[in-house]
Write a protein that holds these residues in place. Structure first.
Motif, short mmCIF file in Angstrom:
data_model
loop_
_atom_site.label_atom_id
_atom_site.label_comp_id
_atom_site.label_asym_id
_atom_site.label_seq_id
_atom_site.Cartn_x
_atom_site.Cartn_y
_atom_site.Cartn_z
N GLY A 158 16.73 91.23 85.66
CA GLY A 158 17.16 90.25 86.24
C GLY A 158 16.86 88.76 85.41
O GLY A 158 17.64 87.73 85.46
N SER A 159 16.07 89.21 84.38
CA SER A 159 15.51 87.94 83.41
C SER A 159 16.56 87.97 82.21
O SER A 159 16.76 89.23 81.85
N SER A 160 16.65 86.86 81.52
CA SER A 160 17.37 86.87 80.18
C SER A 160 16.54 87.80 79.35
O SER A 160 17.23 88.61 78.54
N ASP A 173 26.71 98.81 76.37
CA ASP A 173 27.60 98.94 77.38
C ASP A 173 26.89 98.43 78.91
O ASP A 173 27.56 97.44 79.50
N SER A 174 25.77 98.79 79.12
CA SER A 174 24.98 98.49 80.37
C SER A 174 24.82 96.84 80.35
O SER A 174 25.03 96.13 81.36
N ALA A 175 24.32 96.50 79.46
CA ALA A 175 24.06 95.06 79.05
C ALA A 175 25.30 93.99 79.11
O ALA A 175 24.93 93.23 79.93
N PHE A 176 26.29 94.48 78.66
CA PHE A 176 27.63 93.71 78.69
C PHE A 176 28.33 93.94 80.26
O PHE A 176 28.64 92.88 80.82
N GLN A 177 28.14 94.83 80.89
CA GLN A 177 28.50 94.98 82.05
C GLN A 177 27.74 93.99 83.13
O GLN A 177 28.17 93.39 84.12
N LEU A 178 26.22 94.03 82.90
CA LEU A 178 25.34 93.04 83.39
C LEU A 178 25.77 91.72 83.50
O LEU A 178 25.59 90.84 84.49
N LEU A 179 26.36 91.44 82.32
CA LEU A 179 26.72 89.82 82.05
C LEU A 179 27.80 89.39 82.88
O LEU A 179 28.10 88.23 83.33
N LYS A 180 28.61 90.37 83.50
CA LYS A 180 29.40 90.13 84.37
C LYS A 180 29.07 89.80 85.84
O LYS A 180 30.13 89.81 86.65
N GLN A 182 25.76 88.93 88.93
CA GLN A 182 24.67 88.04 89.25
C GLN A 182 23.41 88.93 88.90
O GLN A 182 23.37 90.21 89.28
N PRO A 183 22.27 88.37 88.71
CA PRO A 183 22.05 86.91 88.25
C PRO A 183 22.56 86.44 86.95
O PRO A 183 22.44 85.28 86.32
N SER A 187 23.55 82.75 83.78
CA SER A 187 22.54 82.66 82.97
C SER A 187 23.27 81.94 81.68
O SER A 187 24.74 81.96 81.38
N SER A 188 22.47 81.32 80.74
CA SER A 188 23.19 80.78 79.43
C SER A 188 23.80 81.89 78.67
O SER A 188 24.95 81.59 78.21
N THR A 189 23.29 83.00 78.69
CA THR A 189 24.05 83.92 78.04
C THR A 189 25.16 84.39 78.53
O THR A 189 26.24 84.85 78.03
N GLY A 190 25.04 84.72 79.88
CA GLY A 190 26.39 85.10 80.92
C GLY A 190 27.44 83.90 80.92
O GLY A 190 28.56 84.24 80.70
#
Length: 391
Positions: A158-160, A173-180, A182-183, A187-190
């Motif tokens: 849940g942290s950046s 792929d998992s990281a990009f999916q998480l960007l869509k 919460q939380p 975030s700034s990256t999201g």
């Protein structure tokens, strides 16, 4: 004595002239054979030295090398990756380290990871493949992968920091999916990811439409009955706005006879023939727009008409029809059925007056309902959205 001095002077001049010539030749040779230090040398050597110094615990030297590397070659993807991972390793990461071009850097890394995966099938080529002048799948890539995996245990999900470790550990792929989700979405990256997606969505695309539907007349015109419609069109969609050129045809004889003239001066006669066309321009705007759904309203202007009589060669008569302006408005809903394919259903109320030709006598307007398949075409836009894992 004077003669001796003359010969000594001439000998000295000849000697020093010869030395100058030799020196100039050596200087030219040195310039011609001197190797210029370039980014390929700096990048390859820096990537190797950083790994060596980090594993020896000499972090200060890592930063000295990284600073020199970035000054000489710019903020390339390997430089950006090393900078972030060193900050994560020292627990000094802040969102300020995420630059405006960071999503592009992530996409570059994803492409690099895919190339490394492909090269694993051809191991004999690994040592000769470079990207940003750093060997693909070499010591540097292996080090950043190991470091990212080891750092994941030091940060909470849940942290950046955890997201970046997940990404550089190979779970792109998992990281990009998480960007869509919460939380990370807030975030700034999201937020940066969402802004890049929205910018990409706004890139104009060509649209091709194919549809079928029904034509439903109102008022006195309802005596003509309901008729099927088929049509096609093309246009441009930019962000929420669509601009289309449309042509369609309506057909099937009317259920009952109606009265019409072959010309303005002829006598009205009964007929059941009906074959019509519509050609016009339409504008639509999305009121609600999500990843896979769009709710829109639309307006348009067109020429609309239909033939009332067929050619009759036996009686030496030609076809005759009536036409009208068509101002229309409506709305609809469309949903995504593929990366570039959409289905929509829409209704339009069409203001017409077929009686203006003085050959047709039933006044009224009509309603059209369309079921449309649309294909949106822009290779660059579609590929970028695919790489962003938006679909």
């Amino acid at each position: 004595m004077k003669q001796l001095l003359f010969w000594v002077l001439m000998t000295c001049m000849l000697f020093f002239g010869t030395l100058q010539c030799l020196y100039s030749q050596e200087d030219l040779d040195a310039k011609l054979i001197k190797r210029q230090v370039n980014c390929q040398d700096i990048s390859e050597n820096s990537s190797n030295f950083i790994v060596d110094y980090y594993e020896k615990g000499n972090i200060d030297s890592c930063y000295v090398i990284l600073d020199y590397w970035s000054q000489k070659c710019g903020n390339t993807e390997p430089v950006s990756r090393a900078d972030l991972l060193l900050a994560l390793a020292l627990h000094s990461y802040t969102d300020a380290l995420v630059s405006n071009d960071y999503i592009d850097q992530m996409l570059i890394y994803m492409n690099r990871a895919e190339q490394i995966k492909n090269l694993s099938l051809y191991r004999e080529r690994q040592g000769f493949s470079y990207d940003d002048f750093v060997p693909l799948g070499g010591d540097f890539d292996q080090w950043t992968n190991r470091l990212a995996k080891s750092l994941m245990n030091e940060y909470e999900a849940g942290s950046s920091e955890y997201l970046l470790c997940l990404f550089y550990s190979g779970e792109c792929d998992s990281a990009f999916q998480l960007l869509k989700e919460q939380p990370y979405q807030t975030s700034s990256t999201g937020k940066l990811y969402d802004s890049i997606v929205q910018q990409t969505i706004k890139i104009p695309v060509l649209i091709y439409h194919f549809y079928s539907g029904i034509w439903i007349p109102t008022w006195n015109l309802s005596a003509m009955g309901i008729h099927p419609v088929i049509g096609m069109g093309m246009g441009v969609k930019s962000d929420r706005n669509s601009y289309d050129f449309i042509i369609d045809f309506k057909f099937v004889d009317t259920p009952d006879y109606y009265m019409a003239k072959r010309s303005r001066t002829s006598i009205a006669e009964p007929t059941r023939h009906f074959f019509g066309g519509y050609i016009g321009v339409e504008y639509s705007r999305d009121m609600v727009q999500t990843e896979k759904n769009e709710l829109f309203y639309t307006i348009g202007a067109a020429y609309d008409g239909f033939d009332m009589f067929e050619d009759d060669h036996y009686n030496d008569t030609e076809t005759s029809g009536t036409g009208s302006y068509n101002f229309n408005m409506g709305g609809g809903y469309r949903f995504c059925v593929g990366n570039s394919s959409w289905l929509s259903i829409q209704g339009r109320y069409n203001v017409v007056d077929y009686t203006i030709t003085d050959k047709f006598f039933l006044s009224g307007h009509n309603v059209t309902i369309r079921l449309t398949y649309s294909y949106r075409y822009n290779d660059y836009r579609n590929d970028r959205l695919k790489r962003l894992r938006y679909y």
